[in-house]
Design an enzyme around this catalytic site. Sequence first.
Site, short mmCIF file in Angstrom:
data_model
loop_
_atom_site.label_atom_id
_atom_site.label_comp_id
_atom_site.label_asym_id
_atom_site.label_seq_id
_atom_site.Cartn_x
_atom_site.Cartn_y
_atom_site.Cartn_z
N TYR A 31 45.54 42.89 44.47
CA TYR A 31 44.26 42.79 43.74
C TYR A 31 43.76 44.16 43.31
O TYR A 31 43.27 44.35 42.19
CB TYR A 31 43.19 42.11 44.61
N ASP A 62 35.36 36.37 52.29
CA ASP A 62 36.51 36.47 51.38
C ASP A 62 37.36 37.66 51.78
O ASP A 62 36.85 38.65 52.32
CB ASP A 62 36.04 36.62 49.93
O1 CP3 Z 1 38.96 28.98 54.51
C1 CP3 Z 1 37.73 28.99 54.38
O2 CP3 Z 1 37.06 27.94 54.21
C2 CP3 Z 1 37.00 30.29 54.52
C3 CP3 Z 1 36.63 30.94 53.32
C4 CP3 Z 1 37.65 31.66 52.45
C5 CP3 Z 1 37.38 31.94 51.10
N1 CP3 Z 1 38.35 32.75 50.60
C6 CP3 Z 1 36.21 31.45 50.37
C7 CP3 Z 1 36.25 31.41 48.90
C8 CP3 Z 1 38.87 32.25 52.75
C9 CP3 Z 1 39.66 32.22 54.03
C10 CP3 Z 1 39.30 32.95 51.58
C11 CP3 Z 1 40.51 33.76 51.52
C12 CP3 Z 1 40.99 34.22 50.21
N2 CP3 Z 1 40.29 34.71 49.17
C13 CP3 Z 1 42.35 34.31 49.88
C14 CP3 Z 1 43.46 33.98 50.81
C15 CP3 Z 1 43.63 32.52 50.93
C16 CP3 Z 1 44.49 31.93 49.90
O3 CP3 Z 1 44.05 30.94 49.30
O4 CP3 Z 1 45.60 32.41 49.71
C17 CP3 Z 1 42.45 34.80 48.57
C18 CP3 Z 1 43.71 35.02 47.78
C19 CP3 Z 1 41.13 35.09 48.14
C20 CP3 Z 1 40.71 35.68 46.85
C21 CP3 Z 1 39.87 34.75 46.09
N3 CP3 Z 1 38.57 34.41 46.40
C22 CP3 Z 1 40.24 34.01 44.95
C23 CP3 Z 1 41.60 34.05 44.28
C24 CP3 Z 1 39.12 33.25 44.57
C25 CP3 Z 1 38.96 32.36 43.38
C26 CP3 Z 1 39.61 31.07 43.79
C27 CP3 Z 1 39.11 29.91 43.02
O5 CP3 Z 1 39.57 28.81 43.41
O6 CP3 Z 1 38.28 30.04 42.12
C28 CP3 Z 1 38.11 33.49 45.53
C29 CP3 Z 1 36.77 32.86 45.55
C30 CP3 Z 1 36.47 32.01 46.75
N4 CP3 Z 1 36.70 32.39 48.04
C31 CP3 Z 1 35.85 30.73 46.75
C32 CP3 Z 1 35.69 30.37 48.09
C33 CP3 Z 1 35.01 29.14 48.63
C34 CP3 Z 1 35.38 29.98 45.53
C35 CP3 Z 1 34.06 30.56 45.19
C36 CP3 Z 1 33.17 29.64 44.44
O7 CP3 Z 1 32.41 28.88 45.07
O8 CP3 Z 1 33.20 29.68 43.20
#
Ligand code: CP3
Length: 343
Positions: free
Chosen positions: A150, A73
Amino acid sequence: MQNDHFLKACRREEVEYTPVWLMRQAGRYMPEYMEIRNKYDFLTMCKTPELAAEVTLQPVNRLGVDAAILFADILLPLEGMGIDLAFAKNEGPVISNPVRTGEDVENIRILDAEEATPYVMEAIRLIRRELDGRAPLIGFSGAPFTIASYIIEGGGSMEYKNCKKMMWQAPEIWDALMEKISEVLLRYLKAQIKAGAQAVQMFDSWVGALSPDDYETYVLPYSKYVLSGLKGEGVPVIHFANNASSMLELVVQAGGDVIGVDWRINLDEAWKRIGYDRAIQGNLDPFTLYAPPQLIAEKVKRILQMAGNRPGHIFNLGHGINKETPVENVIALVEAVHEYSRR
Ligand code: CP3
């Protein structure tokens, strides 16, 4: 390397077909992800290299995408900086000690990435062994503005009020914070490359909250610091700026071998403005994946048409895949890109 279409496209070399991968391709829309996720919380998955590796490989095996992206992340480097990170159920990231004052900024630590996030580097080494050349591995970080948002807001935000307050009321504190963040991100990405990441992407997910003028003054120099610091590292660098079509030229100025664009601009217009000396990545609206396969195929054709077989297009969504997306539509998308782009 058995499949190097992605890396070739990043370098704007000729390819047999347009490579495709999807932002957030590993995640909750996949039953095999949920099987693991039901047993472990998200941070535990990120911090356990075997789990991170397993989940990274799932979309490569299931979807046939042309690149793997590290399961991690953008917020993982925060803990090493002394900022508390948690993921609340259904709420996304939560930071209990947001940074608001000059003293808060002074207290931020800059550690080496191997020390702050050893599990990320270990996951990369493990994934490279398990991939064994089937697809290249992309590492990633957030961009300085997105990370600052954040850290200052304490979580996700709609208005970025505290961020803008700091930017405009206390520009010297803003600069000190952005300097520290940029240094941490540069070290984090360099360490990922050293561990084996074959390309890296910097995500500026929330930069669209700013005017082009403010982007240029308060953000561009820091994004540029990170991106130019990666120049000698020998891997392609992707710069994705979401909701930034009003300031694409500035995004290009900040740097990146590949510029990632969202769906709010047509790909042909975006590439023209970016310049053909850069590769482009994008740009299907992720919610298109709820449409019937026939319509998905038409939209794929349209984007490929706009890329016009020019070398240097990597197909992707315009932002991360939604968590309720039907997996079979994602598979259909990958197949359509490969089929319709075959030279
Ligand atoms: O792309 C991929 O498959 C690689 C994994 C990846 C994750 N986060 C896994 C994740 C990547 C590249 C990210 C980047 C990320 N994280 C960003 C930039 C990408 C974008 O979408 O703009 C941001 C803003 C974050 C911060 C973040 N992490 C948020 C806002 C959340 C909650 C999102 C949600 O849909 O609930 C996360 C959690 C997160 N990161 C999950 C995953 C698979 C969900 C976690 C879960 O299983 O509950």
